[in-house]
Enzyme design. Structure first.
Site, PDB file in Angstrom:
ATOM      1  N   HIS A 217      23.060  17.955 -14.636  1.00  0.00           N
ATOM      2  CA  HIS A 217      24.097  17.233 -13.873  1.00  0.00           C
ATOM      3  C   HIS A 217      24.920  16.293 -14.760  1.00  0.00           C
ATOM      4  O   HIS A 217      26.000  15.886 -14.394  1.00  0.00           O
ATOM      5  CB  HIS A 217      23.502  16.518 -12.654  1.00  0.00           C
ATOM      6  CG  HIS A 217      22.787  15.239 -12.966  1.00  0.00           C
ATOM      7  ND1 HIS A 217      21.504  15.199 -13.429  1.00  0.00           N
ATOM      8  CD2 HIS A 217      23.180  13.947 -12.873  1.00  0.00           C
ATOM      9  CE1 HIS A 217      21.143  13.939 -13.613  1.00  0.00           C
ATOM     10  NE2 HIS A 217      22.144  13.152 -13.282  1.00  0.00           N
TER      11      HIS A 217
ATOM     12  N   HIS B 181      19.783  16.008 -20.869  1.00  0.00           N
ATOM     13  CA  HIS B 181      20.921  15.078 -20.821  1.00  0.00           C
ATOM     14  C   HIS B 181      21.275  14.500 -22.194  1.00  0.00           C
ATOM     15  O   HIS B 181      22.439  14.481 -22.588  1.00  0.00           O
ATOM     16  CB  HIS B 181      20.625  13.909 -19.878  1.00  0.00           C
ATOM     17  CG  HIS B 181      20.150  14.337 -18.518  1.00  0.00           C
ATOM     18  ND1 HIS B 181      20.570  15.484 -17.913  1.00  0.00           N
ATOM     19  CD2 HIS B 181      19.288  13.753 -17.636  1.00  0.00           C
ATOM     20  CE1 HIS B 181      19.994  15.599 -16.724  1.00  0.00           C
ATOM     21  NE2 HIS B 181      19.203  14.566 -16.536  1.00  0.00           N
TER      22      HIS B 181
ATOM     23  N   THR C  58      18.813  17.870  -1.672  1.00  0.00           N
ATOM     24  CA  THR C  58      19.756  18.349  -0.657  1.00  0.00           C
ATOM     25  C   THR C  58      20.310  17.179   0.134  1.00  0.00           C
ATOM     26  O   THR C  58      21.523  17.096   0.386  1.00  0.00           O
ATOM     27  CB  THR C  58      19.024  19.330   0.301  1.00  0.00           C
ATOM     28  OG1 THR C  58      18.423  20.346  -0.497  1.00  0.00           O
ATOM     29  CG2 THR C  58      19.973  19.930   1.305  1.00  0.00           C
TER      30      THR C  58
ATOM     31  N   LYS D  19      17.120  21.723 -12.972  1.00  0.00           N
ATOM     32  CA  LYS D  19      16.185  21.405 -14.027  1.00  0.00           C
ATOM     33  C   LYS D  19      14.887  20.909 -13.391  1.00  0.00           C
ATOM     34  O   LYS D  19      14.955  20.456 -12.244  1.00  0.00           O
ATOM     35  CB  LYS D  19      16.769  20.364 -14.991  1.00  0.00           C
ATOM     36  CG  LYS D  19      16.829  18.937 -14.434  1.00  0.00           C
ATOM     37  CD  LYS D  19      17.345  17.984 -15.455  1.00  0.00           C
ATOM     38  CE  LYS D  19      16.277  17.277 -16.218  1.00  0.00           C
ATOM     39  NZ  LYS D  19      15.603  16.177 -15.523  1.00  0.00           N
TER      40      LYS D  19
END
Ligand code: BG6
Length: 492
Positions: A184, A246, A24, A154
């Protein structure tokens, strides 16, 4: 039931669970602030942070300001306008009573209609299922009057069985179109640019296949070690942390067929087709086609077992069984504590069928290569042979370079989270991972993890600051290739 039509007059609230956490602070709020500055957030947007730590709206705003603007940076009118939309509630949302208090807070902010809600689960993975169940129990997942979406970070499971169980338990409360599983890497501009490069130009696609491409290399190298994530990392290792998501997503972007459109499920369907076509590694093949290693000093990292056998480096040779890629090896490698941070896909073309130019004895020309440089020096490089001027026919390998920073200016590339958050707000899941895709990826990785955990192949060691163990080089040299890195000044 289909999703509700968007009512633009309703307020939109992003609820971040895990609001006191690292993600965050470092990524989510800075990305949202940047979107606010660019005027891309819905007009009546709010952000409610929820975490177990004590705090209130004011302390949350201050912490977010420090995380976003810097410890001592002064405030600004843009920040004040953003901060006025931030609120905080202390709660453990996996507990249904406390989830009810989150609902009451949302009602006090937005009225009983609540508005559109995007829940972001930046919490430990073991809390995902309970949290979604608690939201459902207090009526926060039903979307008759406004949309409800849930972004899940994830790792999504740690193997096929756990990922399947998690999908099952979440599907009890949410339709698949309400679930946004994040990777991401898919939010990175340069990863999306792989598709633009391939499918918005007509000259590359005709040669993007086994007739012209000899092999493909994908490198995801990090110069950092496990940093403060020792206990987590030691329980996952490189395959679960980076390959399952990824690296396989990068492979999909490089190998997929052209989708008919850039939206919705079209892209996701094509990624799934690639995963389905990857030849699974099983049995003895795992020792032959994979290399695993751990950097020297890893066992002394905080939170890491002193006899840990967790791999921090992996290299894989995979094949895709379809018409386009039959017989073309895909070499994938990723590691921590490597010589440099670089993420690149290199497309290595076949040699010329006949060389008409005389070469000095013992020398040969290098086949063409195309380097898709995903980070940090984002761009594309094409390697080809050029004639050395003022010689009869001497040749030298040269590069044709494109750098995003030169053409679009420094800082033009936003954080991956900006695009992903915006897509979730707009209801576009194409850069998120669907249930079938996650499960397929696990089904490919599971047999390898299992063999590695049983000690096949042997765990090797590599020096921090290197490109991994010699065996990772032998994986290619045994096929007559070598790792070839054309982005930046790396030595392979
Ligand atoms: C995360 C992994 O998903 O990706 C980390 O958990 C890794 O271990 C990170 O460092 C790499 O992301 P990026 O964007 O820095 O390449």
């Amino acid at each position: 039931m289909s999703p509700p039509a968007v009512d633009p007059d309703l307020p939109t609230t992003i609820v971040i669970f895990g609001a006191s956490g690292d993600l965050t602070h470092r990524k989510l709020v800075p990305a949202l602030y940047s979107l606010h500055v660019k005027g891309r957030l819905p007009e009546n947007f709010r952000l409610l942070g929820v975490a177990r730590s004590p705090g209130d709206d004011e302390t949350f705003r201050l912490a977010m300001r420090q995380a976003t603007l810097g410890e001592s940076a002064p405030s600004s009118p843009a920040w004040e306008a953003f901060a006025a939309r931030l609120a905080y509630t202390q709660a453990d949302p996996t507990d249904r009573k406390e989830a009810a208090s989150v609902r009451r807070r949302l009602e006090s902010l937005n009225g009983s209609r609540l508005g559109h809600l995007l829940f972001y689960l930046a919490v430990p993975p073991q809390a995902y299922a309970d949290l979604v169940a608690a939201l459902a129990a207090v009526g926060l997942t039903s979307d008759e009057a406004a949309w409800r979406r849930v972004v899940i970070e994830k790792p999504f499971g740690r193997d096929l069985v756990s990922a399947h169980a998690l999908n099952d338990s979440i599907h009890r409360h949410l339709r698949e179109d309400q679930i946004y599983r994040i990777d991401h890497y898919l939010g990175k501009e340069t990863v999306q640019n792989v598709l633009v490069f391939r499918f918005a130009n007509s000259i590359f696609e005709p040669i993007w296949n086994r007739n012209y491409i000899d092999h493909v290399q994908i490198t995801v190298a990090e110069s950092v070690g496990v940093e403060h994530r020792g206990p987590f990392y030691d329980s996952v290792g490189i395959l679960r942390d980076v390959f399952q998501n990824h690296v396989l997503q990068l492979l999909c972007m490089a190998a997929m067929e052209p989708p008919a459109s850039y939206q919705g499920d079209a892209l996701r369907d094509e990624r799934v087709k690639v995963l389905n076509a990857i030849r699974p590694l099983t049995g003895d093949d795992i020792a032959r086609h994979t290399v695993r290693a751990q950097y020297a000093g890893y066992r002394q990292e905080a939170g890491v077992a002193s006899d840990s056998a967790t791999a921090t480096f992996g290299a894989l040779r995979l094949f895709i069984d379809n018409w386009r890629w039959q017989g073309v090896p895909f070499y994938l490698r990723s590691g921590k504590q490597m010589a440099d941070k670089t993420t690149q896909i290199s497309i290595q073309f076949r040699s010329v069928p006949h060389l008409m130019f005389p070469l000095p004895p013992g020398s040969e020309i290098r086949p063409n290569a195309l380097f898709l440089c995903l980070q940090p020096d984002e761009g594309i490089h094409l390697r080809f042979e050029a004639k050395v001027p003022d010689t009869v026919s001497d040749m030298r390998t040269v590069d044709m370079d494109f750098h995003f920073a030169e053409d679009f200016g420094p800082g033009a590339i936003p954080e991956a989270y900006e695009r992903l958050l915006l897509d979730a707000l707009h209801g576009d899941p194409s850069l998120y991972t669907r249930a079938d895709s996650i499960e397929l990826a696990w089904s490919l990785v599971d047999p390898i993890t299992q063999a590695w955990e049983e000690g096949r192949p042997k765990l090797l060691s590599y020096a921090p600051g290197s490109w991994g163990p010699d065996e990772a080089h032998k994986l290619l040299t045994s096929d007559g290739h070598a790792w070839s890195m054309g982005c930046g000044e790396h030595a392979a």
